[in-house]
Design an enzyme around this catalytic site. Structure first.
Site, PDB file in Angstrom:
ATOM      1  N   ASN A 211       0.851  -1.198   0.000  1.00 12.88           N
ATOM      2  CA  ASN A 211       0.000   0.000   0.000  1.00 12.88           C
ATOM      3  C   ASN A 211       0.883   1.242   0.000  1.00 12.88           C
ATOM      4  OD1 ASN A 211       0.569   0.754   2.859  1.00 12.88           O
ATOM      5  ND2 ASN A 211      -0.388  -1.231   3.219  1.00 12.88           N
ATOM      6  N   LYS A 291       8.561 -17.576 -10.420  1.00 13.08           N
ATOM      7  CA  LYS A 291       7.911 -16.398 -11.023  1.00 13.08           C
ATOM      8  C   LYS A 291       6.723 -16.865 -11.887  1.00 13.08           C
ATOM      9  CE  LYS A 291       8.747 -12.560 -14.064  1.00 13.08           C
ATOM     10  NZ  LYS A 291       9.518 -12.095 -15.197  1.00 13.08           N
ATOM     11  N   PHE A 325      -4.399   3.920  14.630  1.00 10.39           N
ATOM     12  CA  PHE A 325      -4.580   4.945  13.601  1.00 10.39           C
ATOM     13  C   PHE A 325      -5.704   4.496  12.673  1.00 10.39           C
ATOM     14  CE2 PHE A 325      -1.320   8.335  13.300  1.00 10.39           C
ATOM     15  CZ  PHE A 325      -0.722   8.101  14.521  1.00 10.39           C
ATOM     16  N   LYS A 339     -13.506   1.424  15.359  1.00 12.61           N
ATOM     17  CA  LYS A 339     -12.206   0.747  15.561  1.00 12.61           C
ATOM     18  C   LYS A 339     -11.738   0.909  17.007  1.00 12.61           C
ATOM     19  CE  LYS A 339     -10.958   1.171  10.744  1.00 12.61           C
ATOM     20  NZ  LYS A 339     -10.198   1.801   9.685  1.00 12.61           N
ATOM     21  N   LYS A 343     -11.431  -2.639  18.857  1.00 12.62           N
ATOM     22  CA  LYS A 343     -10.043  -3.056  19.114  1.00 12.62           C
ATOM     23  C   LYS A 343      -9.625  -2.767  20.555  1.00 12.62           C
ATOM     24  CE  LYS A 343      -8.943  -2.417  14.239  1.00 12.62           C
ATOM     25  NZ  LYS A 343      -7.926  -2.707  13.241  1.00 12.62           N
TER      26      LYS A 343
END
Ligand code: CTP
Length: 406
Positions: A211, A291, A325, A339, A343
Site C-alpha cells: 500500500n 515467477k 490509527f 475501531k 479493538k
C-alpha cells in the site's frame, strides 16, 4: 513547579480579560513572577492598576513608554520571560502574530522573544470557526506556538459554543506541566513500541501486494518518543527513510505475519503501543515458488485474511496504553470510533487521507483524536512530529489521571 519562574502574561481585548485577573493572582500564588502586558483594547475592559496590584509589577501598555532608560522595555520583557501566556487571545492578536505584525507592546515583545508561547484564544464561536482564524492558528502551530484550546459553554455574546477562555486554574496546571516537561523527560522509564510503514504480501519471488504508506508518521512518532525520554522499539515495514537516532531497537519486517510476530515478542515489556503501520488485511492464499508466467485471459489470485494485530493486543492488554490509527476516505468519525471500540483502544488518531496535507507521504497530517471516554480533539494541520508530541502529551495526561485515581 512555578516557584521563581518568570511568566509574561499578554492580555488582549476581550470580555475574558476578567479571567486574566484571576489567572494573574493564581500564578502569583503558585510562586511565579508575573509581569503583564495589556493591549489598548484590554485596558477598555479592566484597568492596568488591577493587574499591577495582583502582579506587584508595573503593567506594560505602550511600547514607547520607556520606564527604565537603561533598557528597551519590549526587548527586556521578551528576554525576561521563561514562558509567555497570551490570555485571552483575540482573533485580531492571533492574526497579527501569524503574520509577523508588531504594532504595539504585546506584539513587538512576542516577535522579540525566544521564550515558549502559549496562546489561549477566547472569542465568539463563529469567529473561532472562521477559516481565516483557523488558518492563522494553523500557521502559529507550525511556527511552534502552543494553544490552550477554548472550552465550550455560554459565551458573553449570548451564544453557546466553543470560545470560552480556559479556566484560570487549568491554565496554571498547564503552565506547571510545561515546566515539569522541560525539566524531566515525561516518558523516561517507559518502553514505547511503534509500528510503521506498509507490509508486503508476496505473490511470487518477484511480486507483492502493498500500500501507499511511507512510514513517515511512525518514524516521526519514534523521534518524538525518543525526545521525551522513552526507550523506543520501532517495528517497520519496508520504507526508504532513515530511522531516528537514539532508537533502542529497530525490527524490520516484510509481511503482516512478520509484523504480528515482532509486535507480540515485545508486547509484554511495553508500556505504550502506537500502531501507525498500514497492515495488509489480506495476503495471497499461496505463494508461488517460481515467477508466475503470463497466460492469456484474466488472472485470479485468491487472498486470505491476515490477523488483526491491534485487535489481538486489545484483548491481551493489561497495563499497556494502546493507540491506533484510522486512515479513512469517508465517515471518518464513525469508522474511527468503531475501531476504537472493537479493538479496545485507549485512543485512535483518525484522518481523511483524501484531504490535502493529510495523506500518505506528506510531512504534515490533519488528524482528530478520539478517546475511550468519548472525548474528541481536532488538531489543525501540523507536522507529523508535532502530531506525535500531542499524542504523547495526551498519553502522559491520562496516565497521570489514572495514577491520581488509583
Ligand atoms: N491494524 C492491525 N492489524 C491489521 C490491520 C490493521 O494492527 N491486520 C491496525 C493498524 O495499524 C491501525 C488500525 O489497526 O492502527 C486501523 O487500521 P485500518 O487499516 O485503518 O483498519 P482496519 O481494522 O484494517 O479496518 P478497515 O480495513 O475496514 O478500514
Amino acid at each position: 513547579m512555578l516557584n521563581n519562574r518568570n511568566i509574561l502574561l499578554c492580555v488582549s481585548g476581550g470580555i475574558a480579560v476578567y479571567k486574566a485577573c484571576a489567572l494573574t493572582s493564581k500564578l502569583v500564588q503558585a510562586g511565579a513572577n508575573v509581569k503583564v502586558i495589556m493591549t489598548e483594547s484590554a485596558c477598555q475592559f479592566v484597568s492596568p492598576l488591577t493587574f499591577q496590584a495582583l502582579s506587584r509589577h508595573e503593567v506594560y501598555t505602550d511600547t514607547f513608554k520607556e520606564q527604565n532608560p537603561s533598557v528597551i522595555s519590549h526587548i527586556d520583557a521578551a528576554d525576561w520571560a521563561d514562558l509567555i501566556i497570551v490570555a485571552p487571545a483575540t482573533a485580531n492578536v492571533i492574526g497579527k502574530l501569524a503574520n509577523g505584525l508588531a504594532d504595539d507592546m504585546l506584539t513587538t515583545t512576542l516577535l522579540a522573544s525566544e521564550a515558549p508561547v502559549w496562546i489561549a484564544p477566547a472569542m465568539n464561536v463563529h469567529m473561532y470557526d472562521h477559516p481565516a482564524v483557523k488558518r492563522n492558528i494553523s500557521v502559529l502551530y507550525q511556527d511552534g506556538f502552543r494553544f490552550i484550546e477554548p472550552s465550550e459553554g455560554y459565551l458573553a455574546c449570548g451564544y453557546v459554543g466553543k470560545g470560552r477562555l480556559e479556566e484560570p486554574e487549568n491554565i496554571v496546571k498547564l503552565a506547571e506541566s510545561h515546566f515539569s516537561e522541560e525539566t524531566n523527560a515525561p516518558l523516561e522509564g517507559k518502553h514505547v513500541v511503534i509500528t510503521a510503514g506498509p507490509t508486503r504480501e508476496p505473490v511470487d519471488p518477484v511480486r507483492f501486494f502493498t500500500n501507499k504508506s511511507t512510514g513517515k508518521m511512525g518514524y516521526a512518532a519514534a523521534e518524538a518518543a525518543i525526545s521525551l525520554g522513552a526507550r523506543v522499539t520501532l517495528i517497520s515495514g519496508p520504507v526508504s527513510i532513515d530511522p531516528p537516532k537514539g532508537l533502542h531497537e529497530l525490527i524490520s519486517v516484510q509481511t503482516a505475519a512478520d509484523m504480528r510476530e515482532a509486535v507480540l515478542s515485545v508486547f509484554d515489556s511495553s508500556d505504550i503501543v502506537i500502531k501507525t503501520a498500514a497492515v495488509a488485511d489480506f495476503t495471497p492464499k499461496s505463494v508461488s515458488d517460481h515467477k508466475m508466467k503470463k497466460k492469456d485471459g484474466s488472472l485470479v489470485i485468491e487472498l486470505k485474511r491476515t490477523g488483526d494485530i491491534l485487535k489481538e493486543l486489545g484483548r491481551k492488554k493489561q497495563r499497556q496504553i494502546l493507540v491506533g490509527f484510522a486512515a479513512e476516505t469517508q465517515d471518518v468519525e464513525h469508522y474511527a470510533r468503531k475501531k476504537l471500540d472493537t479493538k479496545n483502544l485507549d485512543m485512535i488518531v483518525a484522518n481523511n487521507v483524501k484531504t490535502a496535507g493529510a495523506g500518505f507521504g506528506a510531512d504534515t497530517n490533519l488528524v482528530t483524536f478520539f478517546f475511550k471516554d468519548g472525548r474528541r480533539r481536532e488538531l489543525p494541520i501540523m507536522s507529523k512530529f508535532d502530531v506525535s508530541l500531542e499524542i504523547f502529551r495526551e498519553i502522559v495526561a491520562f496516565s497521570e489521571q489514572s495514577v491520581e485515581r488509583s
